[in-house]
Design a protein around this motif. Structure first.
Motif, short mmCIF file in Angstrom:
data_model
loop_
_atom_site.label_atom_id
_atom_site.label_comp_id
_atom_site.label_asym_id
_atom_site.label_seq_id
_atom_site.Cartn_x
_atom_site.Cartn_y
_atom_site.Cartn_z
N PRO A 186 0.82 -1.22 0.00
CA PRO A 186 0.00 0.00 0.00
C PRO A 186 0.86 1.28 0.00
N THR A 187 1.97 1.24 0.73
CA THR A 187 2.87 2.40 0.75
C THR A 187 3.55 2.59 -0.60
N LEU A 188 4.00 1.48 -1.20
CA LEU A 188 4.62 1.55 -2.52
C LEU A 188 3.65 2.16 -3.54
N LYS A 189 2.40 1.79 -3.42
CA LYS A 189 1.38 2.30 -4.35
C LYS A 189 1.22 3.80 -4.20
N GLN A 190 1.18 4.27 -2.97
CA GLN A 190 1.06 5.72 -2.73
C GLN A 190 2.31 6.46 -3.21
N LEU A 191 3.48 5.83 -3.06
CA LEU A 191 4.71 6.44 -3.56
C LEU A 191 4.66 6.59 -5.09
N ALA A 192 4.18 5.55 -5.77
CA ALA A 192 4.09 5.59 -7.23
C ALA A 192 3.16 6.70 -7.69
N VAL A 193 1.99 6.81 -7.06
CA VAL A 193 1.03 7.86 -7.41
C VAL A 193 1.64 9.23 -7.15
N GLY A 194 2.31 9.37 -6.01
CA GLY A 194 2.95 10.64 -5.67
C GLY A 194 4.01 11.04 -6.68
N GLY A 195 4.77 10.04 -7.16
CA GLY A 195 5.79 10.32 -8.17
C GLY A 195 5.19 10.86 -9.45
N ILE A 196 4.07 10.28 -9.86
CA ILE A 196 3.41 10.71 -11.10
C ILE A 196 2.94 12.16 -11.01
N ILE A 197 2.46 12.58 -9.84
CA ILE A 197 1.87 13.92 -9.73
C ILE A 197 2.83 14.94 -9.13
N HIS A 198 4.07 14.55 -8.78
CA HIS A 198 4.89 15.40 -7.92
C HIS A 198 5.24 16.76 -8.54
N ASP A 199 5.27 16.85 -9.86
CA ASP A 199 5.63 18.12 -10.51
C ASP A 199 4.44 18.79 -11.21
N VAL A 200 3.24 18.42 -10.81
CA VAL A 200 2.05 18.92 -11.50
C VAL A 200 1.96 20.45 -11.44
N GLY A 201 2.52 21.06 -10.39
CA GLY A 201 2.46 22.51 -10.26
C GLY A 201 3.20 23.26 -11.36
N LYS A 202 4.09 22.57 -12.06
CA LYS A 202 4.88 23.25 -13.10
C LYS A 202 4.05 23.65 -14.32
N ILE A 203 2.84 23.12 -14.44
CA ILE A 203 2.01 23.52 -15.58
C ILE A 203 1.59 24.98 -15.49
N GLN A 204 1.69 25.58 -14.29
CA GLN A 204 1.33 26.99 -14.13
C GLN A 204 2.56 27.91 -14.06
N VAL A 205 3.73 27.32 -14.28
CA VAL A 205 4.95 28.12 -14.34
C VAL A 205 5.12 28.66 -15.75
N ASP A 206 5.59 29.88 -15.86
CA ASP A 206 5.81 30.51 -17.17
C ASP A 206 6.77 29.64 -18.00
N ASP A 207 6.33 29.25 -19.21
CA ASP A 207 7.15 28.40 -20.07
C ASP A 207 8.50 29.04 -20.40
N ALA A 208 8.52 30.34 -20.53
CA ALA A 208 9.77 31.03 -20.87
C ALA A 208 10.81 30.84 -19.77
N VAL A 209 10.34 30.73 -18.53
CA VAL A 209 11.24 30.50 -17.39
C VAL A 209 11.57 29.01 -17.29
N LEU A 210 10.54 28.17 -17.44
CA LEU A 210 10.71 26.72 -17.31
C LEU A 210 11.66 26.16 -18.37
N GLN A 211 11.62 26.74 -19.57
CA GLN A 211 12.43 26.24 -20.68
C GLN A 211 13.65 27.12 -20.97
#
Length: 401
Positions: A186-211
């Motif tokens: 169960p912990t491994l499963k939560q770790l995997a899900v967390g890994g998939i979403i861990h950088d989701v906040g970057k979609i709201q970062v300015d692309d010019a800065v991100l790239q």
């Protein structure tokens, strides 16, 4: 005119077709560079057959675009090339092939999931966690059955897919490391899900800065750090998200001395899974090609991670992580003492400096060579150095299958 063949691919004469640009031929184990040129007709191929030519080297860039080039994937006898001075090791059993195909499918599905997650989050939609949970279950099963196959697949990268691949790799590494530490499913499963979403906040970062392909200004770095603030808001739309998955997302930039972000957590305020993710996030970022830098070798990345202990990263966990994935991780590139380059194909827990290596190229002769699997436990050869894909200057991708 003489042609270099360092960027050429060795193929069987049986797969040679018109339109391919031949840079060298092999006849009676001797390489001849004087027959370079584009194959213009079938009679020309027949002539090579009649001359006893078994292999040719072709330049993909100079060949017609519709040519399908298939690298030689055979294990040969020691007489086949001057570089093969020992008895070849047979490749892994078909179970490895099957497991690697399954791992490749899992990684592809994960990229699709991550892409949909990013799009749905960007559109402000409520995200159901069920599909990611199902994928996480399969990932754990794959890691438990054949961790080497999973590691080999996840080591492959494409420069234009960093955000997707980074998320998937962090998820895979978290499961691998968590399994090594003896965490329950169960912990491994939560770790995997967390890994998939861990950088989701970057979609709201300015692309010019991100790239940005250059060093960030202090103001731009502060803007990048906001992706953790954005993540707080965005993951609120993910229904059924567990605490550990949430922590993985929100704690992977915290530091033990309290100088991390977004919350400035210190010491024991950062739980085990948060500390694990801090290490893995840095390791994967260092070894990946980015818009502003080439990825470094695993050895170089380990040096930097070790330099961040004990103030930023948990020293005990860092050493355990290195022991977990190996000094030379499966899927990484290494150069052997005879100049050959290969992919670390399987690990050796009892002798971590002597894994099995799938050799495919020679830096000494600057050409692809017959594929041979070398188990360093029983070979006189040793690993000379870890190398980054960008420093090799030839495409290693076809040899990961």
């Amino acid at each position: 005119m003489q042609y270099k063949i360092e960027d050429s691919i060795k193929i069987s004469i049986d797969t040679l077709t018109t339109g391919m640009f031949v840079t060298a031929i092999e006849n009676t184990e001797r390489v001849n560079l004087s027959n370079a040129g584009r194959v213009s007709s079938s009679p020309a191929i027949n002539k090579l057959h009649q001359s006893g030519v078994k292999f040719v080297w072709v330049d993909k860039k100079l060949s017609d675009k519709n040519c399908k080039i298939k690298p030689v994937h055979t294990v040969t006898t020691p007489q086949a090339t001057a570089l093969s001075m020992e008895k070849p090791v047979k490749p892994k059993a078909t179970s490895r092939v099957a497991n690697q195909k399954k791992a490749k499918k899992l990684v592809a599905e994960a990229k699709g999931l991550t892409n949909r997650l990013i799009n749905q989050t960007f559109d402000g939609k409520i995200i159901e966690i069920d599909e990611i949970n199902d994928w996480a279950d399969e990932l754990i099963e794959s890691a438990l059955i054949d961790a080497d196959a999973l590691s080999c697949v996840s080591a492959l990268r494409q420069k234009d897919q960093y955000l997707l691949e980074h998320s998937v790799n962090v998820a895979c590494l978290l499961v691998t490391f968590g399994t090594y530490l003896g965490l329950d499913k169960p912990t491994l499963k939560q770790l995997a899900v967390g890994g998939i979403i861990h950088d989701v906040g970057k979609i709201q970062v300015d692309d010019a800065v991100l790239q940005k392909p250059a060093k960030l200004t202090p103001e731009e770095f502060e803007h990048i750090k906001l992706h953790q603030v954005f993540a707080h808001e965005l993951i609120a739309n993910i229904k059924g998200l567990d605490t550990i998955s949430r922590d993985v997302c929100l704690m992977h930039h915290e530091k033990l001395d309290g100088k991390g972000y977004p919350s400035g957590l210190k010491g024991d305020e950062i739980p085990l899974h948060g500390r694990m993710t801090c290490i893995i996030d840095i390791y994967d970022a260092l070894t990946a090609d980015r818009c502003y830098k080439n990825g470094m070798s695993s050895a170089e990345a380990f040096k930097i991670i070790l330099s961040l202990t004990p103030f930023h990263l948990d020293a005990d966990l860092v050493y355990k992580f290195i022991n977990c994935i190996g000094v030379y991780p499966v899927g990484s590139l290494v150069e052997l003492s005879d100049g050959r380059v290969g992919i670390v194909w399987s690990s050796n827990s009892s002798q971590p400096l002597k894994p099995e290596v799938k050799c495919f190229y020679s830096k000494k002769y600057k050409r692809f060579v017959d594929i041979v699997y070398i188990d360093l436990k029983t070979s006189k050869l040793k690993i000379e150095s870890a190398i980054s894909p960008s420093s090799l200057k030839v495409d290693s991708t076809p040899f990961y299958d």
